[in-house]
Enzyme design. Structure first.
Site, PDB file in Angstrom:
ATOM      1  N   SER A   1       0.828  -1.211   0.000  1.00 32.06           N
ATOM      2  CA  SER A   1       0.000   0.000   0.000  1.00 32.06           C
ATOM      3  C   SER A   1       0.863   1.263   0.000  1.00 32.06           C
ATOM      4  O   SER A   1       0.623   2.189  -0.800  1.00 32.06           O
ATOM      5  CB  SER A   1      -0.973   0.011   1.177  1.00 32.06           C
TER       6      SER A   1
ATOM      7  N   HIS B   1      -1.957  -8.875   1.997  1.00 35.10           N
ATOM      8  CA  HIS B   1      -1.691  -7.593   2.671  1.00 35.10           C
ATOM      9  C   HIS B   1      -2.881  -7.308   3.594  1.00 35.10           C
ATOM     10  O   HIS B   1      -3.185  -8.109   4.458  1.00 35.10           O
ATOM     11  CB  HIS B   1      -1.440  -6.544   1.587  1.00 35.10           C
TER      12      HIS B   1
ATOM     13  N   HIS C   1       5.535 -12.479   7.977  1.00 31.55           N
ATOM     14  CA  HIS C   1       5.728 -11.097   7.528  1.00 31.55           C
ATOM     15  C   HIS C   1       6.939 -11.033   6.612  1.00 31.55           C
ATOM     16  O   HIS C   1       7.896 -11.801   6.782  1.00 31.55           O
ATOM     17  CB  HIS C   1       5.932 -10.147   8.724  1.00 31.55           C
TER      18      HIS C   1
ATOM     19  N   ARG D   1       2.319  -4.485  16.938  1.00 28.68           N
ATOM     20  CA  ARG D   1       0.928  -4.051  16.722  1.00 28.68           C
ATOM     21  C   ARG D   1      -0.028  -5.163  17.175  1.00 28.68           C
ATOM     22  O   ARG D   1      -1.135  -4.902  17.638  1.00 28.68           O
ATOM     23  CB  ARG D   1       0.701  -3.700  15.247  1.00 28.68           C
TER      24      ARG D   1
ATOM     25  N   ASP E   1      -2.712  -8.423  11.683  1.00 29.59           N
ATOM     26  CA  ASP E   1      -4.034  -8.862  11.219  1.00 29.59           C
ATOM     27  C   ASP E   1      -4.595 -10.046  12.002  1.00 29.59           C
ATOM     28  O   ASP E   1      -5.783 -10.337  11.906  1.00 29.59           O
ATOM     29  CB  ASP E   1      -3.961  -9.222   9.728  1.00 29.59           C
TER      30      ASP E   1
HETATM   31  N1  HAX Z   1       1.268 -19.611   6.330  1.00 29.76           N
HETATM   32  C1  HAX Z   1       1.755 -20.542   5.494  1.00 29.76           C
HETATM   33  N2  HAX Z   1       2.849 -20.351   4.754  1.00 29.76           N
HETATM   34  C2  HAX Z   1       3.501 -19.194   4.913  1.00 29.76           C
HETATM   35  C3  HAX Z   1       3.079 -18.199   5.802  1.00 29.76           C
HETATM   36  C4  HAX Z   1       1.890 -18.437   6.512  1.00 29.76           C
HETATM   37  N3  HAX Z   1       1.387 -17.528   7.338  1.00 29.76           N
HETATM   38  N4  HAX Z   1       3.938 -17.162   5.730  1.00 29.76           N
HETATM   39  C5  HAX Z   1       4.871 -17.490   4.829  1.00 29.76           C
HETATM   40  N5  HAX Z   1       4.603 -18.715   4.317  1.00 29.76           N
HETATM   41  C6  HAX Z   1       5.284 -19.406   3.246  1.00 29.76           C
HETATM   42  C7  HAX Z   1       5.198 -18.553   1.982  1.00 29.76           C
HETATM   43  O1  HAX Z   1       3.943 -18.720   1.320  1.00 29.76           O
HETATM   44  C8  HAX Z   1       6.374 -19.053   1.197  1.00 29.76           C
HETATM   45  O2  HAX Z   1       6.004 -20.288   0.616  1.00 29.76           O
HETATM   46  P1  HAX Z   1       6.525 -20.719  -0.868  1.00 29.76           P
HETATM   47  O3  HAX Z   1       8.004 -20.851  -0.690  1.00 29.76           O
HETATM   48  O4  HAX Z   1       5.809 -21.977  -1.110  1.00 29.76           O
HETATM   49  O5  HAX Z   1       6.142 -19.594  -1.778  1.00 29.76           O
HETATM   50  C9  HAX Z   1       7.401 -19.344   2.296  1.00 29.76           C
HETATM   51  O6  HAX Z   1       6.667 -19.473   3.510  1.00 29.76           O
HETATM   52  C10 HAX Z   1       8.414 -18.238   2.465  1.00 29.76           C
HETATM   53  O7  HAX Z   1       7.716 -17.016   2.655  1.00 29.76           O
HETATM   54  P2  HAX Z   1       8.356 -15.832   3.538  1.00 29.76           P
HETATM   55  O8  HAX Z   1       9.615 -15.399   2.879  1.00 29.76           O
HETATM   56  O9  HAX Z   1       8.402 -16.232   4.964  1.00 29.76           O
HETATM   57  O10 HAX Z   1       7.221 -14.708   3.435  1.00 29.76           O
HETATM   58  P3  HAX Z   1       7.000 -13.646   2.270  1.00 29.76           P
HETATM   59  O11 HAX Z   1       7.843 -12.459   2.537  1.00 29.76           O
HETATM   60  O12 HAX Z   1       7.083 -14.270   0.937  1.00 29.76           O
HETATM   61  O13 HAX Z   1       5.460 -13.279   2.503  1.00 29.76           O
HETATM   62  C11 HAX Z   1       3.533 -12.788   3.767  1.00 29.76           C
HETATM   63  C12 HAX Z   1       5.035 -12.536   3.602  1.00 29.76           C
HETATM   64  C13 HAX Z   1       2.998 -11.819   4.816  1.00 29.76           C
HETATM   65  C14 HAX Z   1       2.820 -12.510   2.443  1.00 29.76           C
HETATM   66  C15 HAX Z   1       3.318 -14.264   4.242  1.00 29.76           C
HETATM   67  O14 HAX Z   1       3.904 -14.455   5.503  1.00 29.76           O
HETATM   68  C16 HAX Z   1       1.855 -14.656   4.269  1.00 29.76           C
HETATM   69  O15 HAX Z   1       1.300 -15.054   3.243  1.00 29.76           O
HETATM   70  N6  HAX Z   1       1.187 -14.563   5.476  1.00 29.76           N
HETATM   71  C17 HAX Z   1      -0.219 -14.847   5.579  1.00 29.76           C
HETATM   72  C18 HAX Z   1      -1.038 -13.666   5.070  1.00 29.76           C
HETATM   73  C19 HAX Z   1      -0.940 -12.500   6.006  1.00 29.76           C
HETATM   74  O16 HAX Z   1      -1.097 -12.622   7.215  1.00 29.76           O
HETATM   75  N7  HAX Z   1      -0.694 -11.300   5.434  1.00 29.76           N
HETATM   76  C20 HAX Z   1      -0.622 -10.063   6.192  1.00 29.76           C
HETATM   77  C21 HAX Z   1       0.823  -9.613   6.466  1.00 29.76           C
HETATM   78  C22 HAX Z   1       0.888  -8.308   7.218  1.00 29.76           C
HETATM   79  C23 HAX Z   1       0.412  -7.216   6.354  1.00 29.76           C
HETATM   80  O17 HAX Z   1       0.988  -6.818   5.366  1.00 29.76           O
HETATM   81  N8  HAX Z   1      -0.736  -6.686   6.670  1.00 29.76           N
HETATM   82  O18 HAX Z   1      -1.302  -5.806   5.880  1.00 29.76           O
END
Ligand code: HAX
Length: 442
Positions: free
Chosen positions: A240, A270, A317, A326, A372
């Site tokens: 964002s 996000h 994250h 938070r 979240d």
């Molecule tokens: N559940 C399952 N798998 C997860 C995970 C979770 N909560 N968090 C990370 N992973 C997985 C990723 O999908 C990725 O898998 P692949 O290798 O198969 O693609 C692997 O672990 C490595 O990811 P990472 O490097 O730890 O995390 P990223 O930086 O790629 O992604 C995310 C960060 C926040 C998108 C990720 O942790 C996620 O999808 N979390 C769940 C959704 C979520 O809570 N989003 C909100 C985040 C906070 C925010 O921005 N709020 O607005």
């Protein structure tokens, strides 16, 4: 000029030489390395943006202008009888870098108060949306519709000195921010209540007014202030914030830029994760038929989600490597005000179980909960149980930080953002070149 604007102007005058000195004398100092992993990996961790509004430390979490959130909750002025500071005070801090006095907050409240009336056509645009539209689509459009009000665009078209860009941007930003509680609560009334708007009260602050227009009694004013403050900023690289900055870098006005950032926030990785958490908890609730799960049942539920190829919403994250502060602020509030809420009890159990499961799975770099995982449950407790709406609340908060950032982008004359792309073939060539260099060297 008003107090806040005058102060901002002084700060801008003081800051400009620092940026100019770096540009003039140190443009070629290296601060990071661009690898193929970074280019193909969503630029994760690549140090390539600048902001002075907030900084996210992977171990500690966010600081707004050098202050942690727990520090801010102690230091900032708050309304009488409230646990949580004024949202307007946080905007003052983000914009100027200084903790405001009571008088400075009062002045900022006035700035917001006089700009809060929403043009009639915005209600009509909201009314005109077809049924089943997601509130984030309506929120983004309502903001976009107000593009015609932009001072910046009018002044630009009339011919404006670059050094003055920040001024109409400031006016646009305040005009927009002051209206967001009204837009958000009207979308809520339209989609989920009786469609009738509750009038705002000019004597109330940002958070209290929002609670009033939502039709929810105390301590929802504190809940709103807490929600807007903790979501206000998370440095510049998240989707964002980066979208807001990128769109504004083409000198699109605040309305265009904030509408765009809202669209980025609406993605499930996000901001939409807060609604996903509630959807997921409802699934759990249905499976348990209202009973509290045993630890092994909950662990199984988490594994079932992972084994279905889905992420655990509210955990992980891209930058943080510890529990999100938070999350902890909201947890503390929940333990005080809603410890017996059965959804909060699920959240509390998940806090103890999910990190171990994610560690065992071994994929997520950060197994800890983010903001979240906790925010929706508090809303649910106070009666906001239409979870599609939760990201609108996030969007109201996030607009505060992004507006502050865009005003400063304009003040420091940050240019159009335009990185360079390559083709896959070019990346493969780079690999070959590096390999042949290594062969020759060995
Ligand atoms: N559940 C399952 N798998 C997860 C995970 C979770 N909560 N968090 C990370 N992973 C997985 C990723 O999908 C990725 O898998 P692949 O290798 O198969 O693609 C692997 O672990 C490595 O990811 P990472 O490097 O730890 O995390 P990223 O930086 O790629 O992604 C995310 C960060 C926040 C998108 C990720 O942790 C996620 O999808 N979390 C769940 C959704 C979520 O809570 N989003 C909100 C985040 C906070 C925010 O921005 N709020 O607005």
């Amino acid at each position: 000029m008003t107090g806040l604007k005058e102060k901002l102007y002084q700060k801008i005058q003081e800051w400009r030489p620092r940026t100019q000195r770096l540009l003039d004398n140190y443009s070629d100092v290296v601060i990071d390395e661009v690898t193929i992993g970074k280019v193909l990996g969503g630029m994760r961790g690549l140090k390539s943006l600048v902001t002075d509004i907030s900084y996210l430390d992977p171990e500690e979490g966010i600081r707004y202008r050098g202050h942690t959130l727990p520090e801010l909750f102690k230091e900032l002025p708050r309304p009488k009888g409230s646990e949580i500071p004024y949202v307007e005070g946080v905007f003052y801090l983000l914009l100027t870098g200084d903790i405001p006095t009571e008088a400075e907050v009062a002045d900022t409240l006035d700035e917001f108060r006089k700009r809060r009336i929403l043009p009639r056509y915005v209600y009509e645009v909201i009314d005109a949306f077809p049924c089943c539209s997601h509130p984030m689509a309506i929120f983004s459009t309502a903001i976009l519709t107000m593009h015609r009000e932009s001072f910046f665009t009018r002044k630009y078209q009339a011919g404006m000195n670059k050094l003055d860009y920040w001024d109409p941007t400031y006016e646009d930003a305040l005009n927009l921010l002051a209206k967001l509680p009204e837009i958000g609560s009207y979308i809520y009334a339209k989609l989920y209540r009786d469609g009738k708007r509750i009038q705002s009260d000019p004597n109330l602050d940002f958070g209290s007014n929002f609670a009033r227009m939502m039709g929810i009694r105390k301590p929802y004013d504190d809940v709103s202030r807490m929600h807007f403050i903790i979501h206000a900023d998370h440095e510049s690289g998240n989707v964002s914030a980066h979208t807001g900055h990128l769109v504004a870098s083409s000198l699109s006005d605040i309305y265009l830029a904030i509408s765009a950032m809202i669209n980025g926030l609406a993605g499930p990785l996000h901001g939409l994760a807060n609604q996903e958490v509630l959807r997921w908890l409802q699934e759990l609730d249905a499976r348990m038929d209202g009973k509290m799960p045993k630890e092994d049942e909950l662990r199984q539920f988490v594994w079932d989600t992972l084994n279905a190829g889905q992420v655990i919403p509210g955990f992980g994250h891209a930058v943080l490597r510890k529990t999100d502060p938070r999350y902890l602020i909201q947890r503390e509030f929940s333990l005080k005000h809603l410890a017996d809420d059965h959804l909060f009890k699920y959240v509390d159990m998940l806090y103890r179980i999910v990190p171990d499961v994610l560690k065992e799975q071994g994929k997520a770099k950060n197994p800890w909960p983010n903001v979240d995982a906790q925010s929706g449950v508090i809303q649910w407790h106070y009666g906001v149980d239409k979870y599609d709406f939760y990201t609108v609340l996030f969007g109201i908060g996030r607009s505060i930080g992004i507006c502050a950032n865009i005003i400063w982008d304009r003040a420091l004359l940050y240019p159009l953002e335009r990185p360079k792309s390559l083709t896959t073939e070019m990346l493969e060539k780079k690999v070959e070149e590096q390999q042949s260099r290594l062969k020759t060297a060995s």
